[in-house]
Design a protein around this motif. Structure first.
Motif, PDB file in Angstrom:
ATOM      1  N   SER A   1      42.130  44.849  55.243  1.00 47.98           N
ATOM      2  CA  SER A   1      42.048  43.426  55.591  1.00 47.98           C
ATOM      3  C   SER A   1      43.196  42.910  56.479  1.00 47.98           C
ATOM      4  O   SER A   1      42.968  42.000  57.275  1.00 47.98           O
ATOM      5  CB  SER A   1      41.912  42.585  54.318  1.00 47.98           C
TER       6      SER A   1
ATOM      7  N   GLN B   1      42.225  42.338  59.968  1.00 43.65           N
ATOM      8  CA  GLN B   1      41.591  41.044  60.287  1.00 43.65           C
ATOM      9  C   GLN B   1      42.629  40.089  60.863  1.00 43.65           C
ATOM     10  O   GLN B   1      42.414  39.447  61.889  1.00 43.65           O
ATOM     11  CB  GLN B   1      41.060  40.366  59.016  1.00 43.65           C
TER      12      GLN B   1
ATOM     13  N   ARG C   1      46.875  53.000  47.340  1.00 45.79           N
ATOM     14  CA  ARG C   1      47.094  52.243  46.109  1.00 45.79           C
ATOM     15  C   ARG C   1      47.715  53.142  45.060  1.00 45.79           C
ATOM     16  O   ARG C   1      47.339  54.304  44.930  1.00 45.79           O
ATOM     17  CB  ARG C   1      45.788  51.655  45.589  1.00 45.79           C
TER      18      ARG C   1
ATOM     19  N   GLN D   1      38.833  52.858  54.151  1.00 45.24           N
ATOM     20  CA  GLN D   1      37.956  51.687  54.174  1.00 45.24           C
ATOM     21  C   GLN D   1      37.491  51.418  55.591  1.00 45.24           C
ATOM     22  O   GLN D   1      38.128  51.846  56.556  1.00 45.24           O
ATOM     23  CB  GLN D   1      38.714  50.442  53.687  1.00 45.24           C
TER      24      GLN D   1
ATOM     25  N   GLU E   1      36.741  47.906  57.494  1.00 41.24           N
ATOM     26  CA  GLU E   1      36.755  46.456  57.421  1.00 41.24           C
ATOM     27  C   GLU E   1      35.816  45.915  58.485  1.00 41.24           C
ATOM     28  O   GLU E   1      35.680  46.510  59.558  1.00 41.24           O
ATOM     29  CB  GLU E   1      38.185  45.978  57.730  1.00 41.24           C
TER      30      GLU E   1
ATOM     31  N   PHE F   1      37.626  37.216  46.012  1.00 43.98           N
ATOM     32  CA  PHE F   1      38.748  37.750  46.789  1.00 43.98           C
ATOM     33  C   PHE F   1      39.543  36.544  47.286  1.00 43.98           C
ATOM     34  O   PHE F   1      38.927  35.533  47.634  1.00 43.98           O
ATOM     35  CB  PHE F   1      38.262  38.580  47.990  1.00 43.98           C
TER      36      PHE F   1
ATOM     37  N   PHE G   1      40.834  35.982  50.019  1.00 44.73           N
ATOM     38  CA  PHE G   1      40.681  35.692  51.448  1.00 44.73           C
ATOM     39  C   PHE G   1      39.249  35.385  51.854  1.00 44.73           C
ATOM     40  O   PHE G   1      38.969  35.197  53.040  1.00 44.73           O
ATOM     41  CB  PHE G   1      41.233  36.866  52.275  1.00 44.73           C
TER      42      PHE G   1
ATOM     43  N   GLY H   1      33.057  44.939  49.236  1.00 46.00           N
ATOM     44  CA  GLY H   1      33.349  43.543  48.935  1.00 46.00           C
ATOM     45  C   GLY H   1      33.180  42.742  50.210  1.00 46.00           C
ATOM     46  O   GLY H   1      33.387  43.260  51.316  1.00 46.00           O
ATOM     47  N   CYS H   2      32.808  41.465  50.082  1.00 47.43           N
ATOM     48  CA  CYS H   2      32.575  40.677  51.287  1.00 47.43           C
ATOM     49  C   CYS H   2      32.632  39.195  50.978  1.00 47.43           C
ATOM     50  O   CYS H   2      32.787  38.798  49.823  1.00 47.43           O
ATOM     51  CB  CYS H   2      31.224  41.037  51.895  1.00 47.43           C
ATOM     52  N   GLY H   3      32.493  38.385  52.012  1.00 49.83           N
ATOM     53  CA  GLY H   3      32.455  36.946  51.797  1.00 49.83           C
ATOM     54  C   GLY H   3      32.680  36.212  53.103  1.00 49.83           C
ATOM     55  O   GLY H   3      32.849  36.827  54.161  1.00 49.83           O
TER      56      GLY H   3
ATOM     57  N   ALA I   1      33.555  38.403  56.433  1.00 52.51           N
ATOM     58  CA  ALA I   1      34.335  39.645  56.431  1.00 52.51           C
ATOM     59  C   ALA I   1      33.773  40.528  55.333  1.00 52.51           C
ATOM     60  O   ALA I   1      33.201  40.039  54.359  1.00 52.51           O
ATOM     61  CB  ALA I   1      35.807  39.357  56.169  1.00 52.51           C
ATOM     62  N   PHE I   2      33.923  41.818  55.540  1.00 48.98           N
ATOM     63  CA  PHE I   2      33.547  42.746  54.476  1.00 48.98           C
ATOM     64  C   PHE I   2      34.478  43.941  54.530  1.00 48.98           C
ATOM     65  O   PHE I   2      35.109  44.210  55.560  1.00 48.98           O
ATOM     66  CB  PHE I   2      32.074  43.202  54.606  1.00 48.98           C
TER      67      PHE I   2
END
Ligand code: PHE
Length: 338
Positions: A176, A179, A200, A214, A216, A254, A256, A283-285, A306-307
């Motif tokens: 992210s 972004q 992580r 990932q 993005e 999330f 963001f 995950g997205c939104g 974004a996802f």
């Protein structure tokens, strides 16, 4: 006179000829036509008593031979190392057979395939650093100061946060922050994907590893809606998992994105009691207005979605692998199957 010859022999024997220049000096000093010391001795033969001349001549000749041999040997030694440096390639040798071909790592293959699908949808590819500052990885993405993800438990710190509020340098925990970097540099409309590695601090097991990948996605323009997001992700899932794919959106959170969702796909599995199971793939939104503000994009005018999807999970599914760790062991017996 004979003592002179003897002294000169000892001198010649003691000479060290360690370089080309020294060899030349040697030649001039002893064998040179004008001032060479051996040449000189020859010239002095007329001063030698008649009965001694023959012996003297023989001695000087022997001395000359000695000097020439020493010079030749030294020059040969000086040339030798240069010859050794030349590669010993025998072009007439038969070949060793074709080199074994490498293969593209299954994670890379999956990443490339995901990337190609989104490129077809008009997304371009962006990249960002794996070593990130706190601001790009967390703050600009609307993580509150005490969010648990900022904890040492989850995040690898390159420079830990300081007492005075300075927040440190991390290995990015997701893609992210790309972004943020893209929005800082580009005016909308923005339509990018950002594939890459993330880190992580998780306990390593068959299903999680301390690094993974990932992809993005970010789309910012006037009038972008959640329907656009659902549409593009559905098209992606069909392209990647097949036309028949079943997917569902679950409400999620999330910092963001607002609203946020997680997307599952139905994974057929005859061994499973239900004939399959829902597996989370991303995950997205809708991009949170705070995030747009942080990068000076007017949230009154622009909206975006974004996802972020993991790459390992789809790769495991696709290739029927049940342990994520094999992706990082680089065991050739595993890799050459791809
Ligand atoms: N960055 C989130 C994660 O790593 C995924 C995500 C990306 C969610 C973009 C929403 C929007 O879990």
């Amino acid at each position: 006179m004979l003592e002179n010859v003897e002294a000169l022999r000892r001198e010649i024997e003691a000479e060290e000829i360690g370089s080309e220049a020294a060899a030349e000096e040697f030649r001039v000093k002893y064998l040179g036509r004008k001032q060479g010391q051996i040449t000189d001795l020859f010239k002095q033969i007329s001063n030698v008593a008649l009965e001694d001349r023959k012996a003297f001549g023989q001695e000087v000749n022997a001395l000359k031979t000695l000097a020439e041999e020493r010079l030749e040997a030294a020059e040969a030694a000086l040339r030798a190392p240069a010859q050794q440096e030349r590669p010993a390639i025998d072009l007439t040798l038969p070949g060793r057979g074709a080199a074994t071909a490498g293969s593209v790592h299954p994670i890379t293959q999956t990443l490339e395939e995901i990337t190609r699908i989104f490129e077809r949808f008009g997304f371009s590819v962006a990249e960002g650093p794996e070593i990130e500052d706190d601001w790009h990885n967390f703050t600009a993405l609307n993580f509150p100061p005490d969010h648990p993800a900022r904890d040492m438990q989850d995040t690898f710190f390159i420079e830990p946060p300081k007492e005075d509020g300075l927040r440190g340098i991390v290995l990015r925990t997701h893609t992210s922050p790309v972004q943020i970097r893209v929005m800082q540099q580009t005016e909308p409309p923005i339509r990018v994907i950002a594939p890459g590695r993330v880190y992580r601090n998780e306990a390593i097991s068959y299903k999680s590893f301390c690094l993974f990948h990932q992809v993005e996605g970010l789309y910012v323009d006037e009038g972008v809606t959640f329907a656009d997001l659902k549409q593009v992700l559905h098209l992606f899932a069909q392209a990647f998992f097949g036309e028949e794919v079943r997917m569902r959106f679950r409400p999620s959170f999330f910092p963001f994105t607002e609203p946020s969702a997680e997307v599952d796909i139905w994974w057929h599995n005859p061994d499973h009691p239900d004939g399959g199971q829902w597996l989370e793939i991303l995950g997205c939104g809708m991009v949170d207005p705070h995030v747009l503000e942080a990068v000076d994009i007017d949230p009154e005018r622009y909206t975006g979605y974004a996802f972020g999807m993991g790459v390992e999970r789809p790769a495991l599914l696709r290739y029927g692998i049940d342990d994520i760790r094999v992706f990082y062991e680089n065991d050739v017996r595993f890799l050459e199957q791809f």
